[in-house]
Design a protein around this motif. Sequence first.
Motif, mmCIF file in Angstrom:
data_model
loop_
_atom_site.group_PDB
_atom_site.id
_atom_site.type_symbol
_atom_site.label_atom_id
_atom_site.label_comp_id
_atom_site.label_asym_id
_atom_site.label_seq_id
_atom_site.Cartn_x
_atom_site.Cartn_y
_atom_site.Cartn_z
ATOM 1 N N GLU A 1 21.810 9.611 2.551
ATOM 2 C CA GLU A 1 23.341 10.062 2.076
ATOM 3 C C GLU A 1 24.036 10.871 3.127
ATOM 4 O O GLU A 1 25.213 10.747 3.361
ATOM 5 C CB GLU A 1 23.301 10.699 0.597
ATOM 6 C CG GLU A 1 24.645 10.839 0.294
ATOM 7 C CD GLU A 1 24.493 11.362 -1.363
ATOM 8 O OE1 GLU A 1 25.588 11.940 -1.892
ATOM 9 O OE2 GLU A 1 23.580 11.160 -2.124
ATOM 10 N N LYS B 1 26.290 19.010 3.812
ATOM 11 C CA LYS B 1 27.835 18.339 3.861
ATOM 12 C C LYS B 1 28.755 19.406 4.346
ATOM 13 O O LYS B 1 29.576 19.273 5.191
ATOM 14 C CB LYS B 1 28.243 17.688 2.785
ATOM 15 C CG LYS B 1 27.338 16.443 2.617
ATOM 16 C CD LYS B 1 27.662 15.541 1.313
ATOM 17 C CE LYS B 1 27.175 14.539 1.116
ATOM 18 N NZ LYS B 1 27.510 13.415 -0.279
ATOM 19 N N SER C 1 28.384 9.593 9.338
ATOM 20 C CA SER C 1 28.972 8.543 9.868
ATOM 21 C C SER C 1 30.239 8.113 9.853
ATOM 22 O O SER C 1 30.959 7.397 10.588
ATOM 23 C CB SER C 1 28.013 7.167 9.727
ATOM 24 O OG SER C 1 28.079 6.888 8.359
ATOM 25 N N LYS C 2 30.889 8.677 8.359
ATOM 26 C CA LYS C 2 32.223 8.336 7.988
ATOM 27 C C LYS C 2 33.226 9.141 8.637
ATOM 28 O O LYS C 2 34.566 9.024 8.280
ATOM 29 C CB LYS C 2 32.197 7.969 6.531
ATOM 30 C CG LYS C 2 31.347 6.937 6.001
ATOM 31 C CD LYS C 2 31.246 6.785 4.592
ATOM 32 C CE LYS C 2 30.581 5.796 3.996
ATOM 33 N NZ LYS C 2 30.343 5.613 2.486
ATOM 34 N N LEU C 3 32.839 10.472 9.361
ATOM 35 C CA LEU C 3 33.793 11.556 9.659
ATOM 36 C C LEU C 3 34.562 11.101 10.942
ATOM 37 O O LEU C 3 33.801 10.162 11.644
ATOM 38 C CB LEU C 3 32.945 12.756 9.883
ATOM 39 C CG LEU C 3 32.354 13.200 8.527
ATOM 40 C CD1 LEU C 3 31.643 14.601 8.849
ATOM 41 C CD2 LEU C 3 33.527 13.601 7.609
ATOM 42 N N ASP D 1 25.055 8.951 5.850
ATOM 43 C CA ASP D 1 26.412 7.874 5.517
ATOM 44 C C ASP D 1 27.336 8.834 5.769
ATOM 45 O O ASP D 1 28.639 8.341 6.171
ATOM 46 C CB ASP D 1 26.228 7.532 4.378
ATOM 47 C CG ASP D 1 25.013 6.330 4.433
ATOM 48 O OD1 ASP D 1 24.758 5.745 5.579
ATOM 49 O OD2 ASP D 1 24.565 5.877 3.363
ATOM 50 N N PHE D 2 27.379 9.930 5.088
ATOM 51 C CA PHE D 2 28.512 11.232 5.249
ATOM 52 C C PHE D 2 29.067 11.404 6.546
ATOM 53 O O PHE D 2 30.121 11.358 6.919
ATOM 54 C CB PHE D 2 28.106 12.194 4.507
ATOM 55 C CG PHE D 2 29.130 13.548 4.531
ATOM 56 C CD1 PHE D 2 30.049 13.576 3.789
ATOM 57 C CD2 PHE D 2 28.935 14.491 5.346
ATOM 58 C CE1 PHE D 2 30.881 14.510 3.767
ATOM 59 C CE2 PHE D 2 29.870 15.509 5.502
ATOM 60 C CZ PHE D 2 30.703 15.768 4.890
#
Length: 280
Positions: free
Chosen positions: A272, A245, A278-280, A275-276
């Motif tokens: 996870e 991340k 994709s949200k940026l 998902d991290f």
Amino acid sequence: MKSIFISLMFLIATNSLAQEAGKAGELLRNEASKTEIGSVNNKKSDIKNNNNSGFRNQDNKGFRTNDLQYQWNQEYGYSEVFLRIPEQGFFSVEIGDQFISNNSGKFRFFDLPAGRIPVSIYESGYLLYRTTLNVRNNSRLVLDFFTTEGLFLLDSYPVQSYGFNSWNDVWNNSYGNYGNLNYPNVMDNQTFQQFMNTMKKDAWFDDKKIAFINQQGRHAMFTSEQISILVKDLSFDKNKLALAKSLFSKCVDKQKYFVVYDAFDFESSKRELMDFISKL
């Protein structure tokens, strides 16, 4: 009589509310001399441009040589100028080394350097106006030009982020071979291997390795392949996830970040990380 009076008052009110040329913004002085106004803009390619302005079209003789010099990561400038001419006609606007002609009346200039930049306005090839703009870095100047009133600076706005670190990323990310592109601060394979050998010699546990990597990350960028190797070298998935991340922002080829998924032992860690991102 009453209807005439009402109509007259309506016309007065309409005219008072109408936008009038030259009533908004700061008037920029016309620096073109009386002998220059009305002269033809001769943009022939065989005319040598002798100037010290620093713009990119200096000494352009209209032909290329075999000794091509590529500039993959030249940071020319991030300032912008938006100029509008709300009149009918075919106008041309020249700012620095950029030249735009159209009959839409909207002229948008990007990638301008900060500093004093000359601007010239032509109608059907004939010079109308010339002045100098004070362009600040990461700013957008908004102007209106009226042939009878002059050029008005309406406002200056900060240029918002376009969603990437550098304009060059839009093109360079497609190549993938960053060693050939001289991408700034990316370690070549030999240097990266030296970095890995040093880390394994001086850092035995995950926390030491992560600290070592983050310290290097303050001064360097990584490819997705390099990040995958670094993440895979850790022992525990929770540490791998934290490192993956944190290094995403330091990756020069984010479109290939999926290769990092293989560094995890558990499917939940892969999801996870997905998902991290994709949200940026």
